[in-house]
Design an enzyme around this catalytic site. Structure first.
Site, PDB file in Angstrom:
ATOM      1  N   PRO A  24       0.847  -1.191   0.000  1.00  0.00           N
ATOM      2  CA  PRO A  24       0.000   0.000   0.000  1.00  0.00           C
ATOM      3  C   PRO A  24       0.881   1.239   0.000  1.00  0.00           C
ATOM      4  O   PRO A  24       1.746   1.386   0.863  1.00  0.00           O
ATOM      5  CB  PRO A  24      -0.775  -0.131   1.323  1.00  0.00           C
ATOM      6  N   GLN A  78      -6.286  -0.743   3.640  1.00  0.00           N
ATOM      7  CA  GLN A  78      -5.537  -0.304   4.821  1.00  0.00           C
ATOM      8  C   GLN A  78      -6.176   0.943   5.429  1.00  0.00           C
ATOM      9  O   GLN A  78      -6.487   1.898   4.716  1.00  0.00           O
ATOM     10  CB  GLN A  78      -4.086   0.003   4.452  1.00  0.00           C
ATOM     11  N   CYS A 108       3.405   4.188   9.112  1.00  0.00           N
ATOM     12  CA  CYS A 108       3.628   5.426   8.361  1.00  0.00           C
ATOM     13  C   CYS A 108       4.466   6.403   9.173  1.00  0.00           C
ATOM     14  O   CYS A 108       4.117   6.744  10.309  1.00  0.00           O
ATOM     15  CB  CYS A 108       2.299   6.073   7.984  1.00  0.00           C
ATOM     16  N   LYS A 147       0.595  -3.603   9.466  1.00  0.00           N
ATOM     17  CA  LYS A 147       1.864  -3.247   8.835  1.00  0.00           C
ATOM     18  C   LYS A 147       2.606  -2.285   9.760  1.00  0.00           C
ATOM     19  O   LYS A 147       2.036  -1.285  10.197  1.00  0.00           O
ATOM     20  CB  LYS A 147       1.644  -2.598   7.463  1.00  0.00           C
ATOM     21  N   GLY A 232       7.135  -2.580  -3.101  1.00  0.00           N
ATOM     22  CA  GLY A 232       6.528  -1.260  -3.179  1.00  0.00           C
ATOM     23  C   GLY A 232       7.140  -0.416  -4.270  1.00  0.00           C
ATOM     24  O   GLY A 232       6.742  -0.485  -5.428  1.00  0.00           O
TER      25      GLY A 232
END
Length: 354
Positions: A24, A78, A108, A147, A232
């Site tokens: 993601p 997500q 993040c 994650k 990614g």
């Protein structure tokens, strides 16, 4: 030891057909990107992170992230936030939209996310993180994944402390990107931590970070015992790297193949976002697709300066006329947009890019 990347595996009761997961990525993982990833070998694709606060307030742009096509499954959507009750309601919404897995972002590192108490910040607040996982897992019937990064600071081992607790709270799988939040994307991903996390939990672990080739994927899988690898940045404008990783197909795409994939990507993104939003959104993709010596640099710069996506398509077809037949074939294989799930509570305007 060679790992069969075409071997399926399971996240609880969801079968994942290959051992490659498409990451993601904010500002990247639109529907067109995910569907392309599935075609090139990703066993699981993920939406970009969706704000649970945006869902709570029925923000039109946030709701627009929940469009799901039938060829995306299995799909993880997500979500991010810091309040367990709000996250649980968001989880119910994304499952109603068609998510096979609810993924929670505890990784993040971007300031606008961490300052709200969400993302990687939660690695330093394990009680709240576990409360969020418990609330989400209790709210939905599908598997919940998490994650995360190694921790906030360089050298942190917070992931190894919190990982087992997240599983106890209801996480069916964990994805580890073993960089700190402070590192962002600098330095190297330390997959010795991934191996330690695999040993510490009884659920599948997905290894994320620096997976750029089949050789690297094989090395990480063999040395960590992870169930799958997540790709990614290496897939941005380069879906062919996915087939290289999964099948060992290292053939360079032709100009016609590159142009055709980009044209379909452009048209599908316009359908999703609308012409106005898509025009700006797509500019970074032109460099990703056309770089690596595939097209002359001035051509990429020319596309960026065009004012409409149809102008971009026209120039691509002029530069690679043979792409037209490939585009026709690719578009014929796309599912009918009418098959997408539309939640009754969503304003219909978002599906026209409004």
């Amino acid at each position: 030891m060679q790992v069969d990347l075409r071997q399926s595996w399971w996240i609880r009761d969801v079968e994942i057909p290959t051992r490659l997961v498409l990451a993601p990525m904010a500002g990247v993982s639109v529907q067109a990107f995910r569907r392309q990833g599935r075609r090139y070998g990703a066993g699981l694709v993920c939406s970009e992170m969706v704000s649970c606060a945006g869902l709570e307030h029925r923000n039109e742009r946030t709701l627009g992230y929940l469009r799901v096509a039938r060829d995306e499954h299995p799909l993880a959507i997500q979500i991010f936030g810091s309040e367990p009750s709000v996250m649980s309601e968001a989880a119910r919404m994304v499952v109603a939209a068609g998510a096979d897995i609810v993924d929670i972002n505890f990784g993040c590192p971007v300031r606008k996310v961490t300052k709200t108490g969400a993302g990687a910040t939660l690695l330093e607040d394990p009680d709240r993180a576990c409360a969020i996982v418990d609330a989400v897992a209790s709210a939905v019937d599908v598997p919940v994944s998490v994650k995360m990064r190694r921790g906030l600071e360089d050298g942190s081992r917070a992931c190894l402390v919190i990982g087992p607790r997240l599983v106890a709270a209801g996480a069916a799988t964990l994805t580890l990107h073993p960089r700190s939040a402070r590192q962002m994307y600098t330095g190297d991903a330390d997959h010795t931590l991934t191996a330690e996390l695999v040993d510490a939990v009884e659920v599948p672990v997905i290894a994320s970070g620096d997976i750029t080739s089949r050789a690297r994927a094989q090395e990480v899988l063999a040395t960590t015992g992870a169930a799958a690898v997540m790709v990614g940045r290496a897939a941005q404008g380069n879906p062919w790297t996915l087939s290289e990783i999964v099948d060992g197909d290292a053939a360079e795409p032709s100009r016609e193949e590159i142009a055709a994939e980009l044209i379909v990507f452009v048209r599908e993104t316009v359908r999703e976002l609308g012409e106005r939003r898509a025009t700006g959104f797509l500019k970074k993709f032109y460099g990703w697709y056309l770089g690596r010596g595939r097209f002359p640099k001035p051509f990429k710069q020319e596309l960026v300066q065009l004012e409409s996506t149809e102008g971009v398509v026209t120039r691509l077809l002029a530069a690679a006329p043979g792409a037209a037949d490939l585009v026709e074939r690719l578009e014929a294989e796309l599912p009918d947009p009418a098959d997408e799930i539309l939640l009754d509570s969503m304003p219909i305007s978002i599906y026209g890019g409004g």
